[in-house]
Enzyme design. Sequence first.
Site, PDB file in Angstrom:
ATOM      1  N   ALA A 131      -3.454   4.550   1.703  1.00 24.11           N
ATOM      2  CA  ALA A 131      -3.374   5.606   2.716  1.00 24.11           C
ATOM      3  C   ALA A 131      -1.944   5.816   3.202  1.00 24.11           C
ATOM      4  O   ALA A 131      -1.571   6.931   3.577  1.00 24.11           O
ATOM      5  CB  ALA A 131      -4.280   5.267   3.889  1.00 24.11           C
ATOM      6  N   THR A 132      -1.148   4.771   3.196  1.00 28.52           N
ATOM      7  CA  THR A 132       0.240   4.928   3.644  1.00 28.52           C
ATOM      8  C   THR A 132       0.933   5.970   2.775  1.00 28.52           C
ATOM      9  O   THR A 132       1.569   6.912   3.273  1.00 28.52           O
ATOM     10  CB  THR A 132       0.990   3.575   3.562  1.00 28.52           C
ATOM     11  OG1 THR A 132       0.317   2.642   4.406  1.00 28.52           O
ATOM     12  CG2 THR A 132       2.439   3.711   3.998  1.00 28.52           C
ATOM     13  N   ASN A 149      -8.179   3.048  14.085  1.00 28.06           N
ATOM     14  CA  ASN A 149      -8.318   1.725  13.491  1.00 28.06           C
ATOM     15  C   ASN A 149      -8.448   0.610  14.521  1.00 28.06           C
ATOM     16  O   ASN A 149      -9.030  -0.423  14.247  1.00 28.06           O
ATOM     17  CB  ASN A 149      -7.141   1.425  12.558  1.00 28.06           C
ATOM     18  CG  ASN A 149      -5.808   1.772  13.165  1.00 28.06           C
ATOM     19  OD1 ASN A 149      -5.594   2.899  13.608  1.00 28.06           O
ATOM     20  ND2 ASN A 149      -4.889   0.823  13.223  1.00 28.06           N
ATOM     21  N   GLN A 202     -10.204   4.824   8.111  1.00 28.22           N
ATOM     22  CA  GLN A 202     -11.235   3.949   8.674  1.00 28.22           C
ATOM     23  C   GLN A 202     -12.620   4.597   8.658  1.00 28.22           C
ATOM     24  O   GLN A 202     -13.603   3.966   9.021  1.00 28.22           O
ATOM     25  CB  GLN A 202     -10.863   3.568  10.127  1.00 28.22           C
ATOM     26  CG  GLN A 202      -9.578   2.768  10.238  1.00 28.22           C
ATOM     27  CD  GLN A 202      -9.725   1.339   9.715  1.00 28.22           C
ATOM     28  OE1 GLN A 202     -10.827   0.855   9.439  1.00 28.22           O
ATOM     29  NE2 GLN A 202      -8.606   0.652   9.566  1.00 28.22           N
ATOM     30  N   SER A 227      -7.955   4.893   1.940  1.00 35.57           N
ATOM     31  CA  SER A 227      -7.529   3.674   1.265  1.00 35.57           C
ATOM     32  C   SER A 227      -8.768   2.900   0.827  1.00 35.57           C
ATOM     33  O   SER A 227      -9.688   2.713   1.631  1.00 35.57           O
ATOM     34  CB  SER A 227      -6.702   2.829   2.255  1.00 35.57           C
ATOM     35  OG  SER A 227      -5.804   2.023   1.569  1.00 35.57           O
ATOM     36  N   ALA A 228      -8.798   2.445  -0.432  1.00 33.26           N
ATOM     37  CA  ALA A 228     -10.016   1.841  -0.986  1.00 33.26           C
ATOM     38  C   ALA A 228     -10.430   0.557  -0.277  1.00 33.26           C
ATOM     39  O   ALA A 228     -11.618   0.282  -0.122  1.00 33.26           O
ATOM     40  CB  ALA A 228      -9.806   1.546  -2.473  1.00 33.26           C
ATOM     41  N   HIS A 229      -9.445  -0.225   0.166  1.00 35.67           N
ATOM     42  CA  HIS A 229      -9.817  -1.567   0.650  1.00 35.67           C
ATOM     43  C   HIS A 229     -10.530  -1.565   1.994  1.00 35.67           C
ATOM     44  O   HIS A 229     -10.999  -2.598   2.456  1.00 35.67           O
ATOM     45  CB  HIS A 229      -8.595  -2.493   0.677  1.00 35.67           C
ATOM     46  CG  HIS A 229      -7.535  -2.173   1.674  1.00 35.67           C
ATOM     47  ND1 HIS A 229      -7.322  -2.952   2.796  1.00 35.67           N
ATOM     48  CD2 HIS A 229      -6.612  -1.196   1.733  1.00 35.67           C
ATOM     49  CE1 HIS A 229      -6.293  -2.460   3.491  1.00 35.67           C
ATOM     50  NE2 HIS A 229      -5.848  -1.397   2.862  1.00 35.67           N
ATOM     51  N   CYS A 268      -1.492  -4.354  10.800  1.00 32.23           N
ATOM     52  CA  CYS A 268      -0.246  -3.879  10.223  1.00 32.23           C
ATOM     53  C   CYS A 268       0.937  -4.203  11.105  1.00 32.23           C
ATOM     54  O   CYS A 268       2.063  -4.267  10.643  1.00 32.23           O
ATOM     55  CB  CYS A 268      -0.301  -2.367  10.005  1.00 32.23           C
ATOM     56  SG  CYS A 268      -1.736  -1.875   9.069  1.00 32.23           S
TER      57      CYS A 268
END
Length: 387
Positions: free
Chosen positions: A73-74, A151, A179, A199-201, A325
Site C-alpha cells: 500500500a505504501t 489503522n 485496513q 496491501s495483501a498482508h 509503522c
Amino acid sequence: MAGDTVVYLDYNATAPMRPEAVEAALAVFRNVGNASSMHHPGRSASTRVESARNHLADLLGCSAKEIFFTSGATEANNLALHAAYARGGHIVTTSVEHPAVLETARAITAEAPETLTVVPVDSDGEVNLPSLFAALDGGDVAVVSVMIANNETGVLTDLNPIIEAARAAGALVHTDATQYVGRLPLDLNELDVDLLSLSAHKFGGPQGVGALFLRRGTSLPYRPILVGGGHERGWRAGTLNVAGIAGLGAAAEAARQRLAVEAERSCKLRDALEAAIVTAVPDCRINGAHGARLPGVTSVTFPGVPADAVLASMPEVAASDGSACSSGAQTPSHVLLAMGLSREDADSTVRFSLGYATTEQDIEKAAAAVTRAVHQVRAVMSGTASP
Ligand code: PMP
C-alpha cells in the site's frame, strides 16, 4: 491461534498468512518462470498472476484491467498521489491518514506547501466535512485522499458525500483501503472512487505485495515512479513478484468467500474483549467507539498507565501501542492527538486487532492478561507493589 503461547492481536500490523496463500506462494517458489517470458514456464507464471488479478477484482467488484500490482500500500499510495498531483492543483487529505499518505503528500508538495490541505477530524476520529468541503470550494483540487478505515482506531469513513463533493469540484478521489479490503464488503461498482490502495498482508496474504486500483477512464497523467521494463502496463516496472501476487490472489479469494462470516465473528470477539476490559478497568476509554468501526479493532486508553508498560507486563499477548509503522520512534500517535487526546493519554493507549484465526479462548486469555497487566502497572506506579 489458541494453544500457542502468544495470543496474536496485532492483525492491523500484519495478519497471519492464510493457509491458501501459503500454498499458492509455495507452489510458485517450487517452479521457475518470469511472468514476462514467452516460454512455457513464463506463461504459467503469467497465468498465476492473471488468476490472482481476477480474484482480487472479484473481491473489489472491479475489472482485472483496473488492478496494478505493487510492493504494497505504501507504493500504491505514492503512485496514486504522484500521478494525481501531476494533474496540477492541490491535494486535500486528513490528519489521521497513515504516513504512507500523509508523508507522501507532504513530500510531493514540499516545494509548494500551500498546495496541501490537511483536514482535521473530530474527537470520534470522523473527518470534519465542512472543512473538507471548504477546501474543495477553494477550487483547483487535483485529488482528495481519505482513508476508508483507520489503522489505529478502526474508525470508518462514509466516502459517499466526499466523492460527491469532489466530483462537483472536478477532483479525483483516492482512498487508502489497506485496513478495509478483505475485512468488510467493498463493491467498486458502487463506491465511485478513482483510485484505491491495498496491501495483501492485512487480509492474510504475504507482506511486500499490494495493488493500486485505477478506475478505467480516469484522466490521470502517466507518472510511474518505477520506470524500466514497462511491466504492469508501464505503471510499475520491475519483474513481477509472482509468489507474492499468487499469495495475494489466494488470500483475496479466501477472504471473499468468508467475508460476512468473518466480519461478524470478529465483531463479536472484539465486543467481548472490550466488554471484559471495560468491566475490569472501568475508567478506560475506547477511542472512536461512537461511530462505525472495523469489526476487529479496538483502541483502548488506560488513563495514567503507559502503554509500553502494559505491553511489557503481558508478554503472552501481542498487541500494539499505536501504529506499528511508527513504533520505535518515540512520538505519540498522530491519529490520537488529532482526535484531541493529550500526549499522556495517547501514550497510554493500546490497540488490539484481531481477525479470521482469532478464537474465543484467545479473547478470554487476552482479557485476563490485560486486566492483570493494567492493575499491576497501576500498583507499581502508586507504590503499592514492587516492579
Ligand atoms: N495504509 C494503512 C492504513 C496501513 O495500515 C498500512 C500498513 N500499516 C499502510 C498503508 C502501508 O502498508 P505497507 O506497509 O504494506 O505498504
